[in-house]
Design a protein around this motif. Structure first.
Motif, short mmCIF file in Angstrom:
data_model
loop_
_atom_site.label_atom_id
_atom_site.label_comp_id
_atom_site.label_asym_id
_atom_site.label_seq_id
_atom_site.Cartn_x
_atom_site.Cartn_y
_atom_site.Cartn_z
N TYR A 46 0.85 -1.19 0.00
CA TYR A 46 0.00 0.00 0.00
C TYR A 46 0.88 1.24 0.00
N TYR A 47 0.34 2.31 -0.54
CA TYR A 47 1.00 3.62 -0.60
C TYR A 47 -0.01 4.67 -0.13
N ARG A 48 0.44 5.60 0.67
CA ARG A 48 -0.37 6.74 1.07
C ARG A 48 0.52 7.97 1.14
N VAL A 49 -0.07 9.17 1.18
CA VAL A 49 0.73 10.39 1.18
C VAL A 49 0.28 11.34 2.29
N GLU A 50 1.26 12.11 2.78
CA GLU A 50 1.01 13.21 3.71
C GLU A 50 1.53 14.48 3.07
N VAL A 51 0.87 15.61 3.35
CA VAL A 51 1.21 16.88 2.72
C VAL A 51 1.55 17.90 3.81
N GLU A 52 2.69 18.58 3.64
CA GLU A 52 3.12 19.60 4.58
C GLU A 52 3.38 20.91 3.85
N GLY A 53 3.19 22.00 4.56
CA GLY A 53 3.42 23.33 3.99
C GLY A 53 2.77 24.38 4.87
N PRO A 54 2.68 25.61 4.36
CA PRO A 54 2.04 26.68 5.13
C PRO A 54 0.52 26.49 5.17
N GLN A 55 -0.06 26.76 6.35
CA GLN A 55 -1.51 26.65 6.50
C GLN A 55 -2.23 27.78 5.76
N THR A 56 -3.27 27.42 5.05
CA THR A 56 -4.15 28.43 4.49
C THR A 56 -4.98 29.03 5.63
N PRO A 57 -5.09 30.34 5.72
CA PRO A 57 -5.86 30.93 6.81
C PRO A 57 -7.30 30.43 6.84
N TYR A 58 -7.78 30.19 8.07
CA TYR A 58 -9.17 29.82 8.33
C TYR A 58 -9.74 30.94 9.19
N PRO A 59 -10.17 32.04 8.58
CA PRO A 59 -10.52 33.24 9.34
C PRO A 59 -11.63 33.03 10.34
N GLU A 60 -12.53 32.08 10.09
CA GLU A 60 -13.63 31.83 11.03
C GLU A 60 -13.16 31.09 12.28
N VAL A 61 -12.06 30.35 12.16
CA VAL A 61 -11.49 29.62 13.31
C VAL A 61 -9.98 29.85 13.28
N PRO A 62 -9.53 31.07 13.51
CA PRO A 62 -8.14 31.44 13.22
C PRO A 62 -7.10 30.73 14.08
N TYR A 63 -7.45 30.38 15.31
CA TYR A 63 -6.44 29.78 16.18
C TYR A 63 -6.15 28.32 15.82
N SER A 64 -6.94 27.73 14.94
CA SER A 64 -6.70 26.33 14.57
C SER A 64 -5.41 26.16 13.80
N MET A 65 -4.99 27.19 13.07
CA MET A 65 -3.83 27.06 12.18
C MET A 65 -2.56 26.70 12.93
N ALA A 66 -2.31 27.37 14.05
CA ALA A 66 -1.08 27.11 14.80
C ALA A 66 -1.07 25.70 15.37
N GLN A 67 -2.24 25.19 15.73
CA GLN A 67 -2.30 23.85 16.32
C GLN A 67 -2.00 22.75 15.29
N SER A 68 -2.32 23.01 14.04
CA SER A 68 -2.07 22.01 12.98
C SER A 68 -0.64 22.05 12.48
N GLY A 69 0.12 23.10 12.82
CA GLY A 69 1.51 23.19 12.39
C GLY A 69 1.62 23.21 10.88
N ASN A 70 2.54 22.41 10.35
CA ASN A 70 2.75 22.36 8.91
C ASN A 70 1.96 21.24 8.23
N MET A 71 1.18 20.48 9.00
CA MET A 71 0.44 19.36 8.40
C MET A 71 -0.79 19.89 7.68
N ILE A 72 -0.79 19.74 6.36
CA ILE A 72 -1.86 20.26 5.52
C ILE A 72 -2.93 19.22 5.25
N GLY A 73 -2.51 17.98 4.98
CA GLY A 73 -3.49 16.96 4.66
C GLY A 73 -2.86 15.60 4.49
N LEU A 74 -3.71 14.60 4.33
CA LEU A 74 -3.24 13.23 4.07
C LEU A 74 -4.28 12.48 3.27
N SER A 75 -3.81 11.44 2.59
CA SER A 75 -4.69 10.63 1.76
C SER A 75 -4.93 9.27 2.39
#
Length: 368
Positions: free
Chosen positions: A328-357
């Protein structure tokens, strides 16, 4: 070496479907440890931001098992645009399970059987026709039942990414053992984000940074229905993003090197014995001109790291899955967080983790 299955069902269409986004794990005021979270506020927020589905899963132990007469009998449990699941969080000594259903069901029976043997719970699950999802498998309230009961697993719980790393390892262990276990996220929001976030800096992460879509789970469903969403989740045709403004992770494979993708995440096929081209696509959202880091995991181990093209949001890599083995193969994505203006403090908690498959599978036994 694992035995290669005698037959593998054909891969479903990669084009006949729709991407739907939502949150599989939330609590309303009907969980007694929740505050500032009436269902009207949750659902209204989701409608405003264009979410497609929600699962409000109140703790059954807090309402004494009677979630049907609380969560989904509440007049606020309604929406014209968001598909609402019938569900609850089974809260027991052995851990927590999200029970999910496309139609109302008798949760009291599940609650009464919470300490039963796993094979009795499996029989009840089948009788009721509900979905069992393993919640936060590495926390103090971890999922402690057999994974043979689980139809999916929560690998990203709340916006706080680092606490999920052990749970992802547990998922990898299950995948390595031969299970095709669809992964999802869930905000597990209990309190709702205050209406004046600039005044809440001293408050807890739970009260300021965790709300609808932290994280967001994307499902490639055959139709815009609850049934199709659960089917897509079970199959693993899904990915998770730290927030709804981050790009959606899509993961494909070209089996025969003809330049057309034959598989997507969640799919299982018999390899040809030759090289396979894999493609990661970051679709929508994100920050323009950014090259994201793609980490590829193969059979629980690091396969390699790659960078997406900053203009197209894609990257390709090649490997040759063994024709007589399971991979099996899966991927994780890292980079700068896109701002979530409605829940702004969430960005710092997620760090550089953007997504996964979810994974792409080869030679897995679908009956296991």
């Amino acid at each position: 070496m694992p035995v290669v299955p005698a037959s593998i069902p054909p891969v479903a269409s990669l084009t006949q479907g729709v991407w739907l986004k939502g949150d599989w794990h939330m609590h309303s005021r009907h969980s007694t440890d929740s505050t500032n979270n009436p269902q009207a506020k949750i659902i209204g927020f989701a409608e405003k931001l264009g979410f497609d589905y929600l699962a409000i899963t109140d703790h059954d132990v807090h309402v004494f098992g009677d979630v049907a007469n609380n969560t989904w009998s509440d007049p606020e449990f309604r929406s014209r645009t968001v598909l609402l699941f019938y569900g609850a969080e089974l809260t027991a000594a052995r851990g927590h399970i999200n029970i999910l259903s496309s139609v109302p069901y008798d949760h009291q029976r599940v609650f009464d059987a919470r300490d039963a043997r796993d094979w009795d719970l499996l029989s009840l699950k089948r009788e009721l026709g509900v979905h069992f999802s393993a919640n936060h498998p590495s926390t103090k309230n971890h999922y402690g039942y057999s994974f043979d009961l689980a139809d999916s697993i929560e690998v990203w719980n709340t916006c706080v990414w680092p606490k999920n790393v052990p749970g992802v390892r547990i998922w990898d262990d299950m995948l390595k053992s031969g299970r095709m276990l669809g992964a999802r996220g869930g905000s597990d929001s209990h309190h709702g984000v205050p209406d004046t976030p600039e005044l809440t800096t001293p408050l807890s992460v739970e009260a300021t940074a965790n709300y609808v879509g932290t994280p967001t789970t994307w499902i490639f469903a055959t139709a815009r229905t609850r049934e199709a969403l659960l089917e897509g989740l079970v199959k693993g045709r899904a990915s998770v993003s730290a927030n709804p403004y981050n790009p959606r992770v899509e993961f494909y494979a070209d089996l025969d090197q003809d330049g057309r993708m034959d598989m997507m995440m969640g799919d299982n096929a018999r390899p040809t014995g030759g090289p396979v081209t894999f493609e990661v696509r970051l679709v929508g959202g994100g920050i323009g001109g950014v090259s994201y880091k793609i980490t590829v995991v193969k059979n629980r181990d690091l396969f390699g790291s790659f960078a997406t093209d900053p203009d197209t949001g894609t990257v390709r890599f090649t490997d040759t899955p063994e024709s007589d083995a399971r991979n099996y193969y899966r991927v994780e994505v890292e980079g700068p967080q896109t701002p979530y203006p409605e829940v702004p403090y969430s960005m710092a908690q997620s760090g550089n983790m953007i997504g996964l498959s979810n994974p792409i599978y080869f030679n897995y036994d679908p009956s296991f």
